[in-house]
Design a protein around this motif. Structure first.
Motif, mmCIF file in Angstrom:
data_model
loop_
_atom_site.group_PDB
_atom_site.id
_atom_site.type_symbol
_atom_site.label_atom_id
_atom_site.label_comp_id
_atom_site.label_asym_id
_atom_site.label_seq_id
_atom_site.Cartn_x
_atom_site.Cartn_y
_atom_site.Cartn_z
ATOM 1 N N ILE A 62 -0.366 5.055 10.779
ATOM 2 C CA ILE A 62 -0.201 4.548 9.411
ATOM 3 C C ILE A 62 -0.834 3.174 9.279
ATOM 4 N N LYS A 63 -0.536 2.315 10.261
ATOM 5 C CA LYS A 63 -1.049 0.954 10.168
ATOM 6 C C LYS A 63 -2.579 0.957 10.072
ATOM 7 N N VAL A 70 -3.703 2.330 6.665
ATOM 8 C CA VAL A 70 -3.334 1.458 5.558
ATOM 9 C C VAL A 70 -4.241 0.222 5.519
ATOM 10 N N LEU A 71 -4.615 -0.273 6.682
ATOM 11 C CA LEU A 71 -5.500 -1.441 6.713
ATOM 12 C C LEU A 71 -6.884 -1.102 6.153
ATOM 13 N N PRO A 120 3.742 5.166 13.404
ATOM 14 C CA PRO A 120 3.503 3.853 12.794
ATOM 15 C C PRO A 120 2.096 3.318 13.050
ATOM 16 N N GLU A 121 1.598 3.541 14.257
ATOM 17 C CA GLU A 121 0.289 2.978 14.583
ATOM 18 C C GLU A 121 -0.812 3.661 13.774
ATOM 19 N N VAL A 170 0.816 -1.216 0.000
ATOM 20 C CA VAL A 170 0.000 0.000 0.000
ATOM 21 C C VAL A 170 0.853 1.271 0.000
ATOM 22 N N HIS A 213 -7.457 1.293 3.906
ATOM 23 C CA HIS A 213 -7.172 1.459 2.471
ATOM 24 C C HIS A 213 -7.208 0.092 1.768
ATOM 25 N N GLU A 214 -6.489 -0.846 2.352
ATOM 26 C CA GLU A 214 -6.397 -2.186 1.780
ATOM 27 C C GLU A 214 -7.764 -2.868 1.774
ATOM 28 N N PHE A 221 -1.151 4.750 -0.808
ATOM 29 C CA PHE A 221 -1.597 5.579 0.311
ATOM 30 C C PHE A 221 -0.466 6.538 0.682
ATOM 31 N N LEU A 275 2.294 10.777 9.594
ATOM 32 C CA LEU A 275 3.079 9.782 8.854
ATOM 33 C C LEU A 275 4.351 9.360 9.599
ATOM 34 N N LEU A 280 6.678 0.071 14.060
ATOM 35 C CA LEU A 280 5.404 -0.546 14.420
ATOM 36 C C LEU A 280 5.628 -1.775 15.283
#
Lengths: 78, 243
Positions: free
Chosen positions: B49-50, B53-54, B46-47, A35, B56-57, B74, B43, A60
């Motif tokens: 973004i995660k 992104v999930l 990380p959390e 992505v 989005h996916e 993304f 951005l 992460l």
């Protein structure tokens, strides 16, 4: 027939949880990799690209493992 | 994007803009999260973004169920619907051509890992009889040097063997695929596996051939697991690598 050792059962469940967590993590890396790094790149109105997928993923993971530790500590306190 | 109606997606504010024969799935986002400065800050989280992104996916995977789709990276942002529409007008032909190309195909990923020590032991056991004999016939000083020499030779053999194996596996897999791509190898810190990644490949496969493709992965697994190779096959993915 003897009843299954409850201790063993717990260990197996823990191992399974670890396994599930691992598989999920790999998938998150796969998803991030696609992505953020692949896919159609366009010149939208705001163009900001995510710098380093690798770094995000490492960040992460550190975050997730600290959450896990926190939960474990909380579990121990109960 | 036929098949994805507004009523199916009420919960996340997702809707469709139909323009120039194309449908785009969009969602409105606020300045607080996606304004230029705030986005830059987010951005680095990380959390955040995660979670985004999930989503989005997930949206793309839902569209994929019923239609060919061009997955966008993304984050892809437009300030107004009008800007998005003029963007579609500009790139219409390219998008339509690409969608036709992707129709009826799926992306699958295959990663191959190698248990280096296992392969090394297998190789060291066989093809090095001469030097083994020489080692056992030599005095300790010379034997030490010969052992070092053998180690180098075995390492070389491992590299050579790995090249051959990954090439052979890749060729068998690509037989069933329409298009393919080899991506960069990921280091152990990212994969969290103790085995080394030796092939990171993606394939675009015509849907009717997916079964054969997966069958081939199983065959390869059966053939090469004893030799120390591990296969990781994932899919179907939206065609990120082929869009």
């Amino acid at each position: 027939m003897t009843a299954p050792d409850p201790g063993l059962h717990i260990i197996l469940r823990e191992q399974m949880n670890d396994l599930l967590l691992k598989q999920k993590e790999v998938t998150v890396l796969e998803i991030l990799d696609r992505v953020l790094d692949k896919g159609v790149v366009i010149s939208g109105d705001i163009v900001i690209s995510v710098a380093e997928v690798d770094l995000i993923y490492l960040g992460l993971r550190v975050f997730l493992s600290s959450v896990e530790t926190m939960e474990r500590v909380r579990g121990a306190a109960l | 994007m036929p098949g994805l109606t507004k009523s199916e997606t009420p919960e996340d504010g997702l809707y469709c803009i139909n323009h120039e024969g194309l449908s785009v799935a969009v969602t409105k986002v606020g300045e607080s999260e996606f304004g230029e400065m705030n986005l830059k800050r987010n951005l680095t989280d990380p959390e955040w973004i995660k979670s985004k992104v999930l989503i989005h996916e997930n949206v793309i995977e839902r569209i994929m169920q019923s239609s060919a789709v061009l997955p966008f990276k993304f984050p892809t942002l437009f300030k107004t619907e009008e800007n998005l529409k003029s963007f579609l007008e500009e790139h219409r032909d390219k998008f339509i051509k690409n969608l036709r190309y992707l129709k009826g195909k799926e992306e699958w990923g295959v990663k191959i890992y190698c248990d280096w020590d296992k392969l090394k032991r297998t190789l060291a056991k066989d093809g090095f009889r001469d030097i083994d004999q020489e080692i056992s016939a030599s005095a300790s000083g010379r034997a030490f040097l010969l052992k070092k020499k053998k180690d180098e030779l075995v390492n070389e053999a491992v590299y050579k063997k790995l090249g051959e194996l990954s090439q052979a596996c890749f060729e068998r897999l690509s037989k069933h695929s329409f298009q393919w791509r080899i991506n960069k190898l990921l280091p152990k810190e990212l994969t969290e596996k103790k085995e080394e990644m030796i092939l990171n490949s993606v394939f675009l496969i015509v849907k009717s051939k997916v079964k054969q493709f997966i069958h081939t992965v199983h065959e390869l697994r059966t053939e090469h697991t004893p030799g120390g190779l591990l296969f990781d096959c994932t899919g179907p993915w939206p065609p990120y690598n082929f869009a």
